[in-house]
Design a protein around this motif. Structure first.
Motif, short mmCIF file in Angstrom:
data_model
loop_
_atom_site.label_atom_id
_atom_site.label_comp_id
_atom_site.label_asym_id
_atom_site.label_seq_id
_atom_site.Cartn_x
_atom_site.Cartn_y
_atom_site.Cartn_z
N SER A 114 0.82 -1.21 0.09
CA SER A 114 0.01 -0.15 -0.08
C SER A 114 0.82 1.22 -0.12
N GLU A 118 -0.23 5.20 0.11
CA GLU A 118 0.02 6.02 1.18
C GLU A 118 0.71 7.35 0.68
N ARG A 119 1.79 7.15 -0.12
CA ARG A 119 2.36 8.45 -0.70
C ARG A 119 1.59 9.25 -1.19
N SER A 122 -0.49 11.24 1.57
CA SER A 122 0.30 11.88 2.49
C SER A 122 0.79 13.06 1.60
#
Length: 149
Positions: A114, A118-119, A122
């Protein structure tokens, strides 16, 4: 549900493959018909003429039934060990499970992490903040797309 979905996907692949083969046979039919007529006259006395005729007239199995048979055969296989490479296993059995091997290539290439998502989240959190509250949604998408690519 997964087994039913797999059977449906395999049946769809078989249908597409058969349609492609039928179209190919139709396109090649004109020259093949003339040649086959000449060959029939020459080969009437051959022992294999009847065999060839029977093979051509044999009915093909229903795509859904073929898919069910292929999936059941696959599910009856022994499980591989955790240390064995699934890609090598599929490569070795691609001739046996022709359609399932194509689906395995399609689904086994998916990244099993994931981290990329997630990057993005963020980065979106850094982009959309109180300091940039007037930034339009369209511009957010463009900036995230440019950053990710």
């Amino acid at each position: 549900m997964a087994k039913d979905r797999l059977e449906t996907d395999v049946a769809r692949m078989i249908n597409v493959e058969r349609r492609h083969n039928d179209n190919t046979n139709i396109n090649d039919g004109n020259t093949a018909d003339c040649e086959s007529l000449m060959d029939q006259e020459k080969d009437e006395n051959l022992i294999w003429t009847d065999f060839d005729r029977i093979c051509k007239s044999r009915k093909e199995i229903d795509p859904k039934a073929a898919a069910i048979l292929e999936v059941r055969s696959y599910l009856a296989e022994d499980l591989i060990s955790r240390k064995e490479n699934p890609l090598e296993w599929w490569k070795a059995r691609a001739a046996i499970y022709h359609h399932l091997a194509k689906l395995a290539q399609q689904y086994l290439c998916i990244v099993a992490t994931s981290v990329p998502s997630e990057r993005i989240f963020s980065k979106a959190g850094q982009l959309i903040s109180e300091r940039r509250s007037r930034l339009k949604g369209e511009n957010d998408k463009i900036i995230l797309f440019l950053h990710y690519n």
